[in-house]
Motif scaffolding. Structure first.
Motif, PDB file in Angstrom:
ATOM      1  N   ALA A 261     -17.076   4.514  12.612  1.00 24.78           N
ATOM      2  CA  ALA A 261     -16.306   4.691  13.963  1.00 24.78           C
ATOM      3  C   ALA A 261     -14.853   4.319  13.920  1.00 24.78           C
ATOM      4  N   TYR A 262     -14.846   2.658  13.768  1.00 23.30           N
ATOM      5  CA  TYR A 262     -13.452   2.399  13.686  1.00 23.30           C
ATOM      6  C   TYR A 262     -12.454   3.031  13.096  1.00 23.30           C
ATOM      7  N   SER A 263     -12.993   3.302  11.701  1.00 22.93           N
ATOM      8  CA  SER A 263     -12.004   4.137  10.767  1.00 22.93           C
ATOM      9  C   SER A 263     -11.600   5.540  11.351  1.00 22.93           C
TER      10      SER A 263
ATOM     11  N   ASN B  93     -12.872  -4.889   1.647  1.00 20.21           N
ATOM     12  CA  ASN B  93     -13.537  -5.548   2.893  1.00 20.21           C
ATOM     13  C   ASN B  93     -13.779  -4.442   3.988  1.00 20.21           C
ATOM     14  N   PHE B  94     -13.079  -3.279   3.835  1.00 21.91           N
ATOM     15  CA  PHE B  94     -13.123  -2.420   4.838  1.00 21.91           C
ATOM     16  C   PHE B  94     -12.664  -1.210   3.903  1.00 21.91           C
ATOM     17  N   PRO B  95     -13.882  -0.613   3.334  1.00 20.76           N
ATOM     18  CA  PRO B  95     -13.364   0.500   2.291  1.00 20.76           C
ATOM     19  C   PRO B  95     -13.055   1.814   2.919  1.00 20.76           C
TER      20      PRO B  95
ATOM     21  N   ALA C 150     -11.894   1.912   6.999  1.00 23.50           N
ATOM     22  CA  ALA C 150     -10.797   1.615   7.872  1.00 23.50           C
ATOM     23  C   ALA C 150      -9.595   1.418   7.477  1.00 23.50           C
ATOM     24  N   MET C 151      -9.399   0.507   6.283  1.00 17.31           N
ATOM     25  CA  MET C 151      -8.004   0.165   6.009  1.00 17.31           C
ATOM     26  C   MET C 151      -7.381   1.320   5.310  1.00 17.31           C
ATOM     27  N   ILE C 152      -8.168   2.334   4.926  1.00 14.97           N
ATOM     28  CA  ILE C 152      -7.326   3.681   4.443  1.00 14.97           C
ATOM     29  C   ILE C 152      -7.035   4.502   5.404  1.00 14.97           C
TER      30      ILE C 152
ATOM     31  N   PHE D 261       0.487  -2.407   2.190  1.00 13.42           N
ATOM     32  CA  PHE D 261      -0.517  -3.296   1.467  1.00 13.42           C
ATOM     33  C   PHE D 261      -1.275  -4.184   2.447  1.00 13.42           C
ATOM     34  N   THR D 262      -2.696  -4.127   2.291  1.00 12.10           N
ATOM     35  CA  THR D 262      -3.617  -5.023   3.002  1.00 12.10           C
ATOM     36  C   THR D 262      -4.106  -5.870   1.795  1.00 12.10           C
ATOM     37  N   GLY D 263      -4.149  -7.062   1.755  1.00  7.67           N
ATOM     38  CA  GLY D 263      -4.857  -8.098   0.840  1.00  7.67           C
ATOM     39  C   GLY D 263      -4.326  -9.443   0.781  1.00  7.67           C
TER      40      GLY D 263
ATOM     41  N   ILE E 204       2.816  -5.298   5.457  1.00  5.05           N
ATOM     42  CA  ILE E 204       2.117  -6.341   4.784  1.00  5.05           C
ATOM     43  C   ILE E 204       1.003  -6.649   5.763  1.00  5.05           C
ATOM     44  N   GLU E 205      -0.434  -6.695   5.258  1.00  6.67           N
ATOM     45  CA  GLU E 205      -1.427  -7.402   6.307  1.00  6.67           C
ATOM     46  C   GLU E 205      -1.917  -8.370   5.307  1.00  6.67           C
ATOM     47  N   ALA E 206      -1.830  -9.656   5.173  1.00 11.70           N
ATOM     48  CA  ALA E 206      -2.105 -10.729   4.211  1.00 11.70           C
ATOM     49  C   ALA E 206      -3.032 -11.519   4.807  1.00 11.70           C
TER      50      ALA E 206
ATOM     51  N   PHE F 226     -18.793 -14.172  11.384  1.00 12.66           N
ATOM     52  CA  PHE F 226     -19.714 -13.506  10.414  1.00 12.66           C
ATOM     53  C   PHE F 226     -19.673 -12.288  10.309  1.00 12.66           C
ATOM     54  N   ARG F 227     -18.572 -11.307  10.966  1.00 16.33           N
ATOM     55  CA  ARG F 227     -18.444 -10.007  10.639  1.00 16.33           C
ATOM     56  C   ARG F 227     -18.154 -10.145   9.270  1.00 16.33           C
ATOM     57  N   GLY F 228     -18.927  -9.095   8.421  1.00 15.43           N
ATOM     58  CA  GLY F 228     -18.601  -8.573   7.229  1.00 15.43           C
ATOM     59  C   GLY F 228     -18.885  -9.926   6.317  1.00 15.43           C
TER      60      GLY F 228
ATOM     61  N   GLN G 111     -16.011 -11.760   5.653  1.00 14.76           N
ATOM     62  CA  GLN G 111     -14.845 -11.131   4.746  1.00 14.76           C
ATOM     63  C   GLN G 111     -13.974 -10.651   5.272  1.00 14.76           C
ATOM     64  N   THR G 112     -13.321 -11.005   6.323  1.00 16.03           N
ATOM     65  CA  THR G 112     -12.209 -10.140   7.213  1.00 16.03           C
ATOM     66  C   THR G 112     -11.266 -11.192   7.163  1.00 16.03           C
ATOM     67  N   CYS G 113      -9.941 -10.510   7.229  1.00 14.23           N
ATOM     68  CA  CYS G 113      -8.688 -11.165   7.292  1.00 14.23           C
ATOM     69  C   CYS G 113      -8.636 -11.996   8.675  1.00 14.23           C
ATOM     70  N   VAL G 114      -9.245 -11.374   9.742  1.00 15.64           N
ATOM     71  CA  VAL G 114      -9.228 -11.985  10.968  1.00 15.64           C
ATOM     72  C   VAL G 114     -10.132 -12.823  11.430  1.00 15.64           C
ATOM     73  N   CYS G 115     -10.981 -13.185  10.561  1.00 14.13           N
ATOM     74  CA  CYS G 115     -12.227 -14.018  10.975  1.00 14.13           C
ATOM     75  C   CYS G 115     -11.838 -15.386  11.337  1.00 14.13           C
TER      76      CYS G 115
ATOM     77  N   ILE H 152     -11.143  -8.440  18.411  1.00 18.05           N
ATOM     78  CA  ILE H 152      -9.930  -7.716  18.874  1.00 18.05           C
ATOM     79  C   ILE H 152      -9.593  -6.468  18.130  1.00 18.05           C
ATOM     80  N   SER H 153     -10.359  -6.142  17.192  1.00 19.38           N
ATOM     81  CA  SER H 153      -9.904  -4.971  16.466  1.00 19.38           C
ATOM     82  C   SER H 153      -9.926  -3.798  17.117  1.00 19.38           C
ATOM     83  N   GLN H 154      -9.258  -2.857  17.236  1.00 24.10           N
ATOM     84  CA  GLN H 154      -9.159  -1.521  17.695  1.00 24.10           C
ATOM     85  C   GLN H 154      -7.920  -0.772  17.243  1.00 24.10           C
TER      86      GLN H 154
ATOM     87  N   PRO I 243      -1.531  -3.121  18.174  1.00 21.05           N
ATOM     88  CA  PRO I 243      -0.503  -3.506  17.048  1.00 21.05           C
ATOM     89  C   PRO I 243      -1.344  -4.362  16.197  1.00 21.05           C
ATOM     90  N   PHE I 244      -1.748  -4.239  15.362  1.00 22.05           N
ATOM     91  CA  PHE I 244      -2.458  -5.209  14.365  1.00 22.05           C
ATOM     92  C   PHE I 244      -1.514  -5.684  13.281  1.00 22.05           C
ATOM     93  N   GLY I 245      -1.563  -7.070  13.185  1.00 18.91           N
ATOM     94  CA  GLY I 245      -0.576  -7.520  12.112  1.00 18.91           C
ATOM     95  C   GLY I 245      -0.137  -8.988  12.612  1.00 18.91           C
TER      96      GLY I 245
HETATM   97  C1  SIN Z   1      -9.190  -6.957   7.794  1.00 24.34           C
HETATM   98  O1  SIN Z   1      -9.644  -7.881   7.302  1.00 24.34           O
HETATM   99  O2  SIN Z   1      -8.130  -6.787   6.722  1.00 24.34           O
HETATM  100  C2  SIN Z   1      -8.866  -6.024   8.792  1.00 24.34           C
HETATM  101  C3  SIN Z   1      -9.760  -6.543   9.704  1.00 24.34           C
HETATM  102  C4  SIN Z   1      -9.998  -5.609  11.082  1.00 24.34           C
HETATM  103  O3  SIN Z   1      -9.321  -4.615  10.979  1.00 24.34           O
HETATM  104  O4  SIN Z   1     -10.606  -5.959  11.963  1.00 24.34           O
END
Ligand code: SIN
Length: 526
Positions: free
Chosen positions: A151-153, A198-200, A202-204, A274-276, A297-299, A325-327, A330-334, A488-490, A494-496
Motif C-alpha cells: 500500500a505504501y509502495s 529491505n523494501f523490495p 516501496a524503494m522502487i 541510490f538507497t543503501g 542518496i538515502e543511506a 521492530f518494523r521489518g 531492518q529499516t534505515c529509519v528504525c 513517519i513514513s508516507q 520529504p524523506f531524506g
Molecule cells: C528505508 O529503510 O530505506 C526506508 C524506510 C521507509 O521508507 O520507511
C-alpha cells in the motif's frame, strides 16, 4: 547458446554449459522448468507476475552469457527461483534503450503520464495479495507488513501521478523593462535507480514514480536478494501501457560492481538515485562525480529515540515497537539508540519487555507471525556481534539476545539495558531486532548524545511539554523527526537525511524536483 520460445511465447536464452548435465540434453525443458518452478514456488493467483528475466527496451531478456543468480527465501533457505546474471553489455543496452525512449517519453504531456501512473497504481491495488506474497517470500517480512508495504509502495504512484500535473514553472518580475523572465522545469534525462532489499517494492516506486512523472526514463538495478517484487512491478507497468524503453531492469549479483559503476559513470545517465549503505553511497557518489551527475542518496541511519520523563510511557512503548521492530529492525529509519530519562527508565524497560515477549517470530506466511527472519546470515552475525560487544562493556540482557533455530536467518527480538555510550551500537547501525536502552539525566545531555554521530536520517522523541517538543525537534541533527510517534513514513513527506545519511529528498512535493532541471528563459525585445 540456445534460444527458444516457451509456451507463454517468452524468448528464453541460456548458456547450455551452465545447466545441470541432465538439462543440457533438454535445454528447452530446463528453461521452461526454471521459469515455471519459480512461478509455482510463489503460489500466486496470477503466476505470470513472476518474471525471471531482466527487462530491456520492452522485452524480457536473459543474460547474454547465460548465467543466473539463485534467489532464496530467508525464512526457509529454500530456492525461490533464478534471475539473470547480467553485466556491462546488458547495462549499456538498457541505458541506450532508455535514451531512445526519453526522446518520446519526455515529450508526453503531464496528463498522459498522470493517467499511466494511475493505471499502474490501480494494477498494484488489484494484485495486492500476490504482490504482498512476493515481498514476504523474498524478504521475509510477515504478510500483514508486506501488505502495508504494498500500500505504501502504491501510494507513491498515486502521489506522483498527481504531482506530474503540478510541475509548475514561474514568472519572475523583471529588473529590465523590455524583458520577461520565465522559469520552466524539464525532465533531467535517463536516470539510474539502485534499490535495497529491505523494501523490495516501496524503494522502487519511491524513485521510479517521481522519475516517470517528471518525464525521465529509467534503468533499475534491483537487489539480488529481492528482485521478484521489482520484476512484478515492471510487469504491471507494462500492462498499464508504459512504453518500451521507459523502464529497464538489469539484474545481477556477481557483476554488481561493474554494473553499479556503469550506472553511475555512463555519460548518458543524468541522475543517480541510490538507497543503501553509506560506504556504497560514497563509492557511487565518487563514480557519479566524474560526469557531475545529479545524485540522491538515502543511506545509513542510526536513529536516536528519546523518552523524556514527561512522556506518555505507553505511547512511547508503542512508538518504540513500531519504530524499532518494523521489518525486524531492518529499516534505515528504525531506532538504533534508545535513550530513556532515569526516573522512568525501569518502568519503560519493563513495559517494553512485556510487549516484546508477546512477539511471534517465524515464517512471514504463518498467520500468527508478527516478526520474520533477517535477510541473511551476515545480518544475523552483525546483530550477534553488537549484542556481544555491548555485553562485554557492561550491558544487561532484558529479553532475547540469541540467534533462533533455523533453517532461516532468525534472531530473537532483543532488549539490552545499561548500554554504555561507547558500545558499537552507538556508532554503527545494527539493522536488526535489537533495542539498546541507555539512561540519561538531562535534556542537554541527551541532545548531545543523540547528535554524536556522523549520521542524521531520522530521530524520535516522546514528551508532552510543548516547549521541549519544539526545542528538541529543532536541535536534533536529522532530516526527519518523529515527536510522540514512531511512524513517519508516507509518500507525502520529504524523506531524506542530513550529514552522512543522504542527499536530496524523496516523496512529498520536493521529490519530483530531484528529476527535473530548472531552465530560465528570458523573453526579450518586447
Ligand atoms: C528505508 O529503510 O530505506 C526506508 C524506510 C521507509 O521508507 O520507511
Amino acid at each position: 547458446m540456445v534460444s527458444l520460445s516457451h509456451p507463454t511465447r517468452r524468448l528464453l536464452t541460456v548458456n547450455v554449459s551452465t545447466l545441470p548435465l541432465r538439462s543440457r540434453t533438454y535445454p528447452r525443458l530446463a528453461l521452461y522448468r526454471m521459469a515455471s518452478t519459480a512461478a509455482s514456488a510463489f503460489g500466486l493467483k496470477d503466476g505470470s507476475l513472476i518474471r525471471t528475466q531482466g527487462f530491456i527496451d520492452g522485452k524480457w531478456v536473459d543474460a547474454k552469457e547465460g548465467g543466473t543468480v539463485t534467489v532464496t527465501n530467508p525464512a526457509t533457505l529454500e530456492e525461490l527461483g533464478h534471475i539473470p546474471e547480467m553485466g556491462l553489455a546488458e547495462t549499456r543496452e538498457a541505458i541506450d534503450a532508455a535514451a531512445r525512449a526519453f526522446k518520446t517519453w519526455s515529450k508526453t504531456t503531464a496528463k498522459q503520464r498522470h493517467d499511466l501512473l494511475l493505471k499502474f497504481f490501480a494494477l498494484m491495488k488489484e494484485h495486492e495479495d500476490d504482490l504482498a506474497r512476493i515481498i514476504t517470500l523474498e524478504n521475509g517480512k510477515p504478510l500483514a507488513e508486506a501488505k502495508g508495504e504494498n500500500a505504501y509502495s502504491a501510494s507513491y504512484l498515486e502521489w506522483f501521478a498527481e504531482e506530474a500535473v503540478r510541475t509548475y514553472g514561474e514568472i519572475i518580475p523583471s529588473a529590465i523593462s523590455n524583458l520577461r523572465n520565465v522559469v520552466v522545469k524539464q525532465p533531467i534525462g535517463v536516470v539510474s535507480l539502485l534499490t535495497p532489499w529491505n523494501f523490495p517494492s516501496a524503494m522502487i516506486t519511491r524513485k521510479l514514480s517521481a522519475a516517470l512523472a517528471a518525464g525521465c526514463t529509467a534503468v533499475i538495478k534491483p537487489p539480488a536478494e529481492t528482485p521478484f517484487s521489482c520484476l512484478a512491478l515492471v510487469e504491471l507497468a507494462n500492462r498499464a501501457g508504459i512504453p518500451p524503453g521507459v523502464i529497464n531492469v538489469v539484474t545481477t549479483n556477481g557483476n554488481i560492481a561493474e554494473v553499479g559503476k556503469e550506472l553511475c559513470q555512463n555519460p548518458v545517465i543524468k541522475k543517480v538515485s541510490f538507497t543503501g549503505s553509506t560506504p556504497v553511497a560514497k563509492l557511487l557518489t565518487g563514480y557519479a562525480s566524474s560526469t557531475l551527475k545529479r545524485i540522491s542518496i538515502e543511506a545509513g541511519g542510526n536513529a536516536p529515540f528519546i523518552v523524556f520523563d514527561d512522556a506518555d510511557i505507553d505511547a512511547a512503548v508503542t512508538g518504540a515497537i513500531a519504530c524499532k521492530f518494523r521489518g525486524s529492525g531492518q529499516t534505515c529509519v528504525c531506532a538504533n539508540r534508545i535513550y530513556v530519562q532515569s526516573s522512568i527508565y525501569a518502568e519503560f524497560a519493563s513495559r517494553l519487555a512485556e510487549k516484546v515477549a508477546a512477539f511471534k517470530v517465524g515464517n512471514g506466511l504463518d498467520k500468527d507471525t508478527t516478526h520474520g527472519p533477517l535477510i541473511h546470515d551476515k545480518a544475523v552475525a552483525k546483530v550477534e556481534h553488537h549484542v556481544e560487544d555491548a555485553l562485554s562493556r557492561g550491558a544487561q540482557i532484558v529479553h532475547g539476545g540469541k540467534r533462533l533455530p533455523g533453517p532461516g536467518s532468525f534472531f530473537a527480538p532483543t532488549i539490552l539495558s545499561d548500554v554504555p555510550t561507547d558500545a558499537l551500537i552507538n556508532s554503527e547501525e545494527t539493522f536488526g531486532p535489537l533495542a539498546a536502552l541507555t539512561k540519561f539525566e538531562t535534556e542537554e545531555e541527551v541532545i548531545k548524545l543523540a547528535n554524536d554521530t556522523p549520521f542524521g536520517l531520522a530521530g524520535y522523541f516522546f514528551s508532552r511539554d510543548v516547549g521541549r517538543v519544539w526545542r528538541v525537534a529543532e536541535a536534533l541533527e536529522v532530516g526527519m523527526v518523529g515527536t510522540n510517534t514512531g511512524v513517519i513514513s508516507q509518500a507525502v513527506i520529504p524523506f531524506g537525511g542530513v550529514k552522512q545519511s543522504g542527499l536530496g529528498r524523496e516523496g512529498g512535493k520536493y521529490g519530483i524536483d530531484e528529476y527535473t532541471n530548472i531552465k530560465y528563459i528570458a523573453f526579450g525585445g518586447l
